[in-house]
Design an enzyme around this catalytic site. Structure first.
Site, short mmCIF file in Angstrom:
data_model
loop_
_atom_site.label_atom_id
_atom_site.label_comp_id
_atom_site.label_asym_id
_atom_site.label_seq_id
_atom_site.Cartn_x
_atom_site.Cartn_y
_atom_site.Cartn_z
N SER A 130 0.83 -1.47 -0.04
CA SER A 130 0.11 -0.03 -0.25
C SER A 130 1.07 0.81 0.27
CB SER A 130 -0.49 0.23 1.34
OG SER A 130 -1.59 1.18 1.55
N TYR A 154 -1.67 -0.57 10.27
CA TYR A 154 -2.33 -1.37 9.50
C TYR A 154 -1.10 -1.25 8.03
CZ TYR A 154 -3.50 -1.80 4.33
OH TYR A 154 -3.79 -1.19 3.37
N LYS A 158 2.16 -3.26 6.15
CA LYS A 158 2.16 -4.02 4.39
C LYS A 158 4.42 -3.47 4.78
CE LYS A 158 -1.34 -4.29 3.28
NZ LYS A 158 -2.06 -5.38 2.47
#
Ligand code: UDP
Length: 346
Positions: A130, A154, A158
């Site tokens: 991302s 989050y 990643k």
């Protein structure tokens, strides 16, 4: 050599279902592994309607140790050439509230997938990363050498997975890996049969706007109109999910043809920034519906502006996004208006 048989972890989700369509239409065969935590089996029925039957399903949880042996056996039996890994939790706000759950799901799911690929002797992997790995440290357009510094758990899952995959590719030259840094995927397949179907209240701008347009939600909140951007609202690089999905097939083909690429990062974006107000106006035109909104305070952790420099993907993958913000809104609206309750009506 072409990689024909692809494991798609998280293949029933919003991006995964579009990836499956692009793979099948490019003549590949897919084995989807999904636990339907944030997706529906109906999405795979629709994938079959759009693109034919070459998709198998293993219903299993990559993050659950109790499912690991079953996954390793099924992946081995499938005789894959490689995998696309989109399985994981992805809500930024939730990851701030429940960080340990995010690490405890996203990392182990990756360990199990790697183990299964090792067992199958298929060391080719495309990972769904991302643009949040960049955080707020760069001036846009940001290229793949941009400073890394995610601002939430989050994004850190990643980044940690990317780093682990880089370590893996350095340690064992047989591994070929792409880390695809998605900007903001929106839109839906042009058939209107598959699209984004968030559980509960949407976190992201487009599903929220779409639910306001269809009358499921009364009003959009614009999180801040005092950013140093052209109209004060946040600027993002929205990319049509079908363009994004095509980028995965291009990444698989790139890895299959390169002798020893190691681990390579690619931005998947359009290179164009669109503000929240511009997105509202475009969606209003596409849907011919009113989109009531009010400006509220900034959302915690949001940044003013980020958009991609997508040149590396164009150069090495021969891929670029071709769909406009008008296409994104029209396709998103077609999906939303044909399926006002997502997949729940079936
Ligand atoms: N946004 C907004 N209202 C919403 C959801 C998002 O104004 O209900 C804004 C948000 O502040 C950001 C942009 O829309 O500027 C994109 O947000 P999204 O959550 O879709 O993506 P991300 O923040 O991950 O880039």
């Amino acid at each position: 050599m072409t990689a024909k048989r692809i494991v798609v972890a998280g293949g029933a989700g919003y991006i995964g279902s579009h990836v499956c369509v692009e793979l099948l239409q490019a003549g590949r065969k897919a084995l989807v592994i999904d636990n339907f935590a944030n997706s529906s089996p109906v999405a795979l029925d629709r994938v079959r309607e759009i693109a034919g039957g070459n998709v198998e399903l293993l219903r299993a949880d990559l993050a659950d140790p109790a499912d690991a042996e079953r996954i390793v056996s099924a992946v081995t039996a499938f005789r894959p050439d490689g995998a696309i890994h989109l399985a994981g939790l992805k809500a930024v706000g939730e990851s701030v509230a429940e960080p340990v759950r995010y690490y405890a799901v996203n990392l182990p799911a990756t360990f199990t997938l790697i183990r299964a690929l090792e067992a199958a002797g298929a060391r080719l992997l495309v990972f769904s990363s991302s643009a949040t790995v960049y955080g707020d440290l760069n001036k846009s357009p940001v290229d793949e050498t941009g400073a890394l510094g995610p601002t939430n758990p989050y994004g850190r899952t990643k980044l940690f997975i990317e780093e682990m995959l880089r370590d893996l590719a350095r340690a064992d030259k047989r591994w070929k890996i792409c880390n695809l840094r998605y900007f903001n995927p929106v839109g839906a397949h042009a058939s209107g049969k598959i699209g984004e179907d968030p559980n509960g209240l949407p976190n992201n701008l487009f599903p929220f706007i779409a639910q306001v347009a269809v009358g499921r939600l009364p009003k959009l909140k614009v999180f801040g109109a005092d950013y140093p951007t052209r109209d004060g609202s946040g600027v993002r690089d929205y990319i049509h999910v079908v363009d994004l999905a095509a980028g995965h097939v291009a990444a698989i083909d790139y890895l299959a043809k390169e002798a020893s690429p190691g681990a390579v990062e690619f931005n998947l974006g359009t290179g164009r920034g669109v503000s929240v107000f511009e997105a509202i106006a475009a969606f209003k035109r596409a849907s011919n519906r009113d989109i009531p909104f009010e400006v509220t305070a900034r959302r915690d952790g949001d940044i003013a502006e980020i958009y991609a420099r997508p040149d590396k993907a164009e150069k090495l993958l021969g891929w670029r996004a071709t769909r406009t913000i008008e296409n994104m809104c029209a396709d998103h609206w077609r999906w939303q208006s044909a399926n006002p309750n997502g997949y729940r009506d079936e």
